[in-house]
Design a protein around this motif. Structure first.
Motif, PDB file in Angstrom:
ATOM      1  N   THR A   9     -32.593  19.472 -13.788  1.00 58.30           N
ATOM      2  CA  THR A   9     -33.363  19.792 -14.778  1.00 58.30           C
ATOM      3  C   THR A   9     -34.479  18.889 -14.518  1.00 58.30           C
ATOM      4  O   THR A   9     -34.608  18.197 -13.400  1.00 58.30           O
ATOM      5  CB  THR A   9     -32.843  19.080 -16.321  1.00 58.30           C
ATOM      6  N   SER A  10     -35.534  18.864 -15.175  1.00 59.77           N
ATOM      7  CA  SER A  10     -36.734  18.052 -15.042  1.00 59.77           C
ATOM      8  C   SER A  10     -36.503  16.603 -14.984  1.00 59.77           C
ATOM      9  O   SER A  10     -37.447  15.952 -14.382  1.00 59.77           O
ATOM     10  CB  SER A  10     -38.117  18.504 -16.100  1.00 59.77           C
ATOM     11  N   ASP A  11     -35.618  16.314 -15.765  1.00 70.14           N
ATOM     12  CA  ASP A  11     -35.029  14.856 -15.809  1.00 70.14           C
ATOM     13  C   ASP A  11     -34.465  14.316 -14.343  1.00 70.14           C
ATOM     14  O   ASP A  11     -34.401  13.078 -14.226  1.00 70.14           O
ATOM     15  CB  ASP A  11     -34.258  14.303 -16.930  1.00 70.14           C
ATOM     16  N   TRP A  12     -33.990  15.267 -13.646  1.00 72.01           N
ATOM     17  CA  TRP A  12     -33.306  14.996 -12.404  1.00 72.01           C
ATOM     18  C   TRP A  12     -34.604  14.104 -11.353  1.00 72.01           C
ATOM     19  O   TRP A  12     -35.491  14.605 -11.404  1.00 72.01           O
ATOM     20  CB  TRP A  12     -32.877  16.069 -11.706  1.00 72.01           C
ATOM     21  N   GLN A 104     -38.140   5.449 -20.852  1.00 67.72           N
ATOM     22  CA  GLN A 104     -37.518   6.536 -21.454  1.00 67.72           C
ATOM     23  C   GLN A 104     -37.083   7.641 -20.473  1.00 67.72           C
ATOM     24  O   GLN A 104     -35.835   8.320 -20.525  1.00 67.72           O
ATOM     25  CB  GLN A 104     -38.058   7.057 -22.717  1.00 67.72           C
ATOM     26  N   HIS A 105     -38.233   7.939 -19.620  1.00 68.93           N
ATOM     27  CA  HIS A 105     -37.980   8.987 -18.658  1.00 68.93           C
ATOM     28  C   HIS A 105     -36.706   8.533 -17.804  1.00 68.93           C
ATOM     29  O   HIS A 105     -35.999   9.545 -17.394  1.00 68.93           O
ATOM     30  CB  HIS A 105     -39.284   9.269 -17.896  1.00 68.93           C
ATOM     31  N   ARG A 108     -33.527   9.032 -19.262  1.00 70.26           N
ATOM     32  CA  ARG A 108     -32.781  10.602 -18.993  1.00 70.26           C
ATOM     33  C   ARG A 108     -32.484  10.739 -17.717  1.00 70.26           C
ATOM     34  O   ARG A 108     -31.258  11.593 -17.725  1.00 70.26           O
ATOM     35  CB  ARG A 108     -34.133  11.400 -19.703  1.00 70.26           C
ATOM     36  N   SER A 109     -33.272  10.382 -16.665  1.00 73.84           N
ATOM     37  CA  SER A 109     -32.676  10.523 -15.349  1.00 73.84           C
ATOM     38  C   SER A 109     -31.651   9.816 -15.061  1.00 73.84           C
ATOM     39  O   SER A 109     -30.464  10.398 -14.461  1.00 73.84           O
ATOM     40  CB  SER A 109     -33.685  10.077 -14.270  1.00 73.84           C
ATOM     41  N   ARG A 111     -29.196   9.188 -17.172  1.00 71.10           N
ATOM     42  CA  ARG A 111     -28.028   9.969 -17.833  1.00 71.10           C
ATOM     43  C   ARG A 111     -27.570  11.383 -17.265  1.00 71.10           C
ATOM     44  O   ARG A 111     -26.468  11.762 -17.151  1.00 71.10           O
ATOM     45  CB  ARG A 111     -28.656  10.442 -19.311  1.00 71.10           C
ATOM     46  N   ALA A 112     -28.656  11.955 -16.583  1.00 72.79           N
ATOM     47  CA  ALA A 112     -28.574  12.988 -15.945  1.00 72.79           C
ATOM     48  C   ALA A 112     -27.728  12.996 -14.587  1.00 72.79           C
ATOM     49  O   ALA A 112     -26.641  13.645 -14.363  1.00 72.79           O
ATOM     50  CB  ALA A 112     -29.773  13.807 -15.709  1.00 72.79           C
TER      51      ALA A 112
END
Length: 125
Positions: A9-12, A104-105, A108-109, A111-112
């Protein structure tokens, strides 16, 4: 055993290879070690088990978010008593606001990557 490829995803994080690709876990561990204090990065349990490292990185980033939010929320009331001019206070508020968004970004990364590591562990079990 064939590894399952997980959609990125874009979070990777760009520093981490795609799940299932050669050496992806090593790239994930290297990236995660950058997110924790240096003293933690050398603990054998965190070196041997990237899932534990990911868990610690998640906790670390969440604490950093709380610190940045507290600094942001208290800047206007506390910085004047430290002799800070209004221009410095405004700059500091913008800095903390940007830091919260960046953290925050990163959260998310983490978590991914963490989920991919867990899925990989479970697939091997």
């Amino acid at each position: 055993m064939a590894l399952t490829y997980i959609p990125i995803t874009s979070d990777w994080p760009c520093q981490v290879k795609a799940p299932g690709s050669f050496d992806w876990e090593r790239s994930a561990a290297r990236w995660l070690r950058e997110l924790v204090p240096a003293r933690y990065a050398s603990y054998p349990a965190l070196i041997k088990h990237p899932v534990l490292l990911a868990r610690h990185a998640q906790i670390q980033v969440q604490h950093e978010i709380r610190v940045a939010r507290t600094a942001l929320q208290t800047a206007r009331s506390e910085l004047p008593s430290l002799g800070m001019p209004e221009s410095v206070i405004e700059h500091t508020i913008k800095m903390y606001a940007a830091e919260v968004l960046q953290l925050q970004h990163i959260a998310r990364s983490v978590r991914a990557v963490s989920q991919a590591l867990v899925d990989n562990n479970l697939a091997r079990a």
